[in-house]
Design a protein around this motif. Sequence first.
Motif, PDB file in Angstrom:
ATOM      1  N   GLU A  62       8.710   6.596   4.929  1.00 29.58           N
ATOM      2  CA  GLU A  62       8.267   7.831   4.271  1.00 29.58           C
ATOM      3  C   GLU A  62       8.073   7.630   2.768  1.00 29.58           C
ATOM      4  N   VAL A  63       8.934   6.833   2.149  1.00 28.50           N
ATOM      5  CA  VAL A  63       8.817   6.546   0.712  1.00 28.50           C
ATOM      6  C   VAL A  63       7.535   5.778   0.445  1.00 28.50           C
ATOM      7  N   PHE A  64       7.242   4.776   1.283  1.00 27.74           N
ATOM      8  CA  PHE A  64       6.033   3.983   1.077  1.00 27.74           C
ATOM      9  C   PHE A  64       4.772   4.810   1.274  1.00 27.74           C
TER      10      PHE A  64
ATOM     11  N   PHE B 284       4.300   7.248  -1.783  1.00 31.74           N
ATOM     12  CA  PHE B 284       3.969   6.592  -3.060  1.00 31.74           C
ATOM     13  C   PHE B 284       3.036   5.401  -2.858  1.00 31.74           C
ATOM     14  N   GLU B 285       2.243   5.451  -1.794  1.00 39.99           N
ATOM     15  CA  GLU B 285       1.375   4.323  -1.462  1.00 39.99           C
ATOM     16  C   GLU B 285       0.396   4.001  -2.596  1.00 39.99           C
ATOM     17  N   LYS B 286      -0.236   5.011  -3.143  1.00 42.16           N
ATOM     18  CA  LYS B 286      -1.216   4.798  -4.211  1.00 42.16           C
ATOM     19  C   LYS B 286      -0.557   4.198  -5.451  1.00 42.16           C
ATOM     20  N   GLU B 287       0.612   4.706  -5.835  1.00 41.41           N
ATOM     21  CA  GLU B 287       1.303   4.194  -7.016  1.00 41.41           C
ATOM     22  C   GLU B 287       1.748   2.748  -6.821  1.00 41.41           C
ATOM     23  N   ILE B 288       2.209   2.428  -5.622  1.00 43.87           N
ATOM     24  CA  ILE B 288       2.651   1.057  -5.338  1.00 43.87           C
ATOM     25  C   ILE B 288       1.470   0.091  -5.410  1.00 43.87           C
TER      26      ILE B 288
END
Length: 182
Positions: free
Chosen positions: A3-5, A8-12
């Motif tokens: 869920e965290v990934f 924040f997929e775009k930021e990562i």
Amino acid sequence: MQEVFTSFEKEIIYTITALILLFIFKFILTTTANKVGKRADINLARVKLIVRYINFLVIFIAIFVLLIVWGVEITQVTVVFSSVFAVIGVGLFAVWSILSNITSGVIMFFSCPYKIGDEIKIHDKDFPFTAIIEDIKAFQIHLRTSEGELITYPNNLILQKAVSLVKKDAFIDSSDEGKDAL
């Protein structure tokens, strides 16, 4: 964790891309400094000093970019950075010559007509002298007079005063003279 990934997929992805681009930028700058150092036959210690400055610059840019990527607004970042620079500027106002000497050292790295081992003459109206350059540091140049006196001369004054090159590679020339005498 998944869920965290996803949230924040775009930021990562932007963070990884920014770090890769900054690594490439650092590699290009470091390689360029090393090539300039080899081509101009500059002392390895001076090349390492410039590489240290490059690392500081890249870290500073990385912090700025990552703050923006992770959602800190540009106005907030500029307020923080301008406040930090204002405090540093006021704190370093008394020691401005240190910054001047560091800047002069960087300028001399890329465009200095004389190197370690050269004999130079400094045309100072109060204290003119001739000496051999023993070392070029971040803040000052170490000069050795013919009387054996060691003079530490600030980098910024080398750029401000008239300096003439008396003899290139005076260390090598003096050792060659000794060989001829044998």
